[in-house]
Design a protein around this motif. Structure first.
Motif, PDB file in Angstrom:
ATOM      1  N   SER A  75      38.965  35.701  40.408  1.00  0.00           N
ATOM      2  CA  SER A  75      38.130  36.209  39.487  1.00  0.00           C
ATOM      3  C   SER A  75      37.078  36.976  40.122  1.00  0.00           C
ATOM      4  O   SER A  75      36.836  38.260  39.517  1.00  0.00           O
ATOM      5  N   LYS A  76      36.600  36.850  41.398  1.00  0.00           N
ATOM      6  CA  LYS A  76      35.752  37.794  42.081  1.00  0.00           C
ATOM      7  C   LYS A  76      36.450  38.935  42.554  1.00  0.00           C
ATOM      8  O   LYS A  76      35.782  39.831  42.550  1.00  0.00           O
ATOM      9  N   ALA A  77      37.835  38.607  42.776  1.00  0.00           N
ATOM     10  CA  ALA A  77      38.667  39.791  43.256  1.00  0.00           C
ATOM     11  C   ALA A  77      38.658  40.871  42.255  1.00  0.00           C
ATOM     12  O   ALA A  77      38.599  42.047  42.503  1.00  0.00           O
ATOM     13  N   GLN A  78      38.915  40.262  41.161  1.00  0.00           N
ATOM     14  CA  GLN A  78      39.215  41.223  39.695  1.00  0.00           C
ATOM     15  C   GLN A  78      37.838  41.928  39.392  1.00  0.00           C
ATOM     16  O   GLN A  78      37.842  43.116  39.261  1.00  0.00           O
ATOM     17  N   GLU A  79      36.826  41.289  39.734  1.00  0.00           N
ATOM     18  CA  GLU A  79      35.349  41.828  39.261  1.00  0.00           C
ATOM     19  C   GLU A  79      34.997  42.759  40.373  1.00  0.00           C
ATOM     20  O   GLU A  79      34.835  43.940  39.824  1.00  0.00           O
ATOM     21  N   TRP A  80      35.354  42.816  41.480  1.00  0.00           N
ATOM     22  CA  TRP A  80      35.157  43.772  42.495  1.00  0.00           C
ATOM     23  C   TRP A  80      36.184  45.013  42.321  1.00  0.00           C
ATOM     24  O   TRP A  80      35.665  46.267  42.505  1.00  0.00           O
ATOM     25  N   TYR A  81      37.422  44.688  42.121  1.00  0.00           N
ATOM     26  CA  TYR A  81      38.201  45.904  41.964  1.00  0.00           C
ATOM     27  C   TYR A  81      37.887  46.577  40.844  1.00  0.00           C
ATOM     28  O   TYR A  81      38.081  47.941  40.564  1.00  0.00           O
ATOM     29  N   GLY A 103      49.641  38.133  37.358  1.00  0.00           N
ATOM     30  CA  GLY A 103      48.480  37.079  36.830  1.00  0.00           C
ATOM     31  C   GLY A 103      47.606  36.241  37.749  1.00  0.00           C
ATOM     32  O   GLY A 103      47.559  35.117  37.796  1.00  0.00           O
ATOM     33  N   LEU A 104      46.897  37.084  38.690  1.00  0.00           N
ATOM     34  CA  LEU A 104      46.104  36.436  39.699  1.00  0.00           C
ATOM     35  C   LEU A 104      44.922  36.314  39.031  1.00  0.00           C
ATOM     36  O   LEU A 104      43.900  37.031  39.090  1.00  0.00           O
ATOM     37  N   GLY A 105      44.712  34.834  38.632  1.00  0.00           N
ATOM     38  CA  GLY A 105      43.543  34.407  38.133  1.00  0.00           C
ATOM     39  C   GLY A 105      43.274  35.040  36.515  1.00  0.00           C
ATOM     40  O   GLY A 105      42.229  34.621  36.004  1.00  0.00           O
TER      41      GLY A 105
END
Length: 199
Positions: A75-81, A103-105
């Protein structure tokens, strides 16, 4: 494996950070990352990311994705990306495409993945072009189109992307000579849109 991921992580950093006034801080983080001191790299990049530096934001996303220096958190990876991608960072756009494709998170969403890969590819990002070619080949998020697949694979292959080079060989087995000629013409005529304008 960690060493390979470390080297890959640095390869995806856009070289334009050298013109950023915070380059010294970025370089400190980069050196720590290269030395596999992931905790320090994260500490150095985090304030830059909060200040809006898209390259630092992308690297935080990468570190959260792989659990480097922090607990793995998709979720944090997606947020920063997403923060970096919204600023037009092509590497982050490609990475965000991977989040949705695998579908990573999040639930798999091939249409979103395709759109993020397309934005990266249109800026000339080789990884985005390679993934876009794959999406066209498989018909994920877009109608299957081997000619478009070949075009994007060719563009990525010209930048040295090994998976794209291999894909061209596979595609040549399913395309007619006329289709290959068309795809090559499309690739030769293609021009990058250049960096995205950020509003």
């Amino acid at each position: 494996m960690k060493k390979i991921l470390s080297i890959f992580g640095l390869m995806i950093v856009v070289l334009s950070v050298a013109t950023n006034p915070a380059w010294a801080d970025f370089e400190t983080a980069e050196n720590a990352y290269l030395g596999e001191d992931f905790e320090r790299a994260f500490r150095e990049w985090e304030p830059l990311a909060h200040q809006g530096n898209p390259e630092a934001q992308n690297m935080l996303g990468f570190m959260y994705r792989w659990g480097q220096g922090v607990k793995q958190d998709f979720s944090k990876a997606q947020e920063w990306y997403k923060r970096a991608a919204d600023q037009g960072n092509a590497t982050a756009q490609n990475n965000l495409g991977l989040v949705f494709r695998y579908g990573l998170g999040v639930p798999k969403d091939y249409q979103q993945a395709f759109q993020w890969f397309l934005r990266a590819a249109e800026q000339g990002n080789a990884a985005g072009q390679n993934h876009l070619g794959l999406m066209y080949f498989k018909g994920e998020g877009v109608a299957q189109d081997y000619v478009q697949s070949y075009k994007w694979a060719m563009l990525a292959a010209e930048q040295g992307m090994d998976p794209a080079i291999q894909a061209l060989g596979m595609l040549e087995e399913v395309l007619t000579p006329a289709q290959i000629k068309e795809a090559k013409a499309l690739a030769r005529a293609w021009r990058p849109k250049g960096p995205e304008a950020v509003l």
